[in-house]
Motif scaffolding. Structure first.
Motif, mmCIF file in Angstrom:
data_model
loop_
_atom_site.group_PDB
_atom_site.id
_atom_site.type_symbol
_atom_site.label_atom_id
_atom_site.label_comp_id
_atom_site.label_asym_id
_atom_site.label_seq_id
_atom_site.Cartn_x
_atom_site.Cartn_y
_atom_site.Cartn_z
ATOM 1 N N THR A 57 -15.609 -9.455 58.848
ATOM 2 C CA THR A 57 -15.973 -8.046 58.716
ATOM 3 C C THR A 57 -17.467 -7.848 58.907
ATOM 4 N N GLU A 58 -18.254 -8.693 58.271
ATOM 5 C CA GLU A 58 -19.707 -8.548 58.317
ATOM 6 C C GLU A 58 -20.286 -8.883 59.701
ATOM 7 N N ALA A 59 -19.571 -9.661 60.482
ATOM 8 C CA ALA A 59 -20.070 -10.047 61.810
ATOM 9 C C ALA A 59 -20.016 -8.903 62.807
ATOM 10 N N ARG A 60 -19.225 -7.903 62.526
ATOM 11 C CA ARG A 60 -18.999 -6.829 63.504
ATOM 12 C C ARG A 60 -20.269 -6.135 63.963
ATOM 13 N N ASN A 61 -21.175 -5.855 63.062
ATOM 14 C CA ASN A 61 -22.366 -5.083 63.422
ATOM 15 C C ASN A 61 -23.645 -5.897 63.333
#
Length: 115
Positions: A57-61
């Motif tokens: 999830t955190e890698a997305r942005n």
């Protein structure tokens, strides 16, 4: 009166956006979580599903530089976990600071990690 109401609406939108943005972890925490993931895998900590989901999830942005550095931290964690002379210190790291990211995943295998 109308201007004051519009100002309040604008401020409420601004503060709600800030609250949503603060739910995202910092780049430094993202890198630490990647290291913890590598240590957990290398030391054989049981379930890391919650950490994997959080990292995905955190890698997305994230910036590409941070994503690359995260992969390097993951690999460094795995490499470090393979070193028998520092296994005790790394076990303490997994059972301590990494618990914030693992969500208690190491607790089920603490006996295996406390050698």
């Amino acid at each position: 009166m109308k201007a004051a109401a519009m100002l309040l609406v604008a401020l409420s939108f601004a503060t709600s956006g800030a609250a949503a943005a603060s739910a995202r972890i910092t780049d430094l925490d993202y890198l630490k979580a990647n290291r913890c993931r590598g240590l957990a895998e290398g030391l054989g900590v049981g379930d890391t599903a919650s950490l994997d989901a959080m990292l995905k999830t955190e890698a997305r942005n994230r910036n590409d530089v941070i994503l690359q550095r995260g992969q390097e931290e993951l690999a460094r964690g795995k490499r470090d976990a393979a070193k028998p002379d520092i296994k005790e210190r790394l076990t303490a790291e997994v059972n301590g600071p990494c618990m914030a990211y693992l969500g208690g995943a190491g607790a089920g295998k603490s006996g295996a990690l406390s050698r």
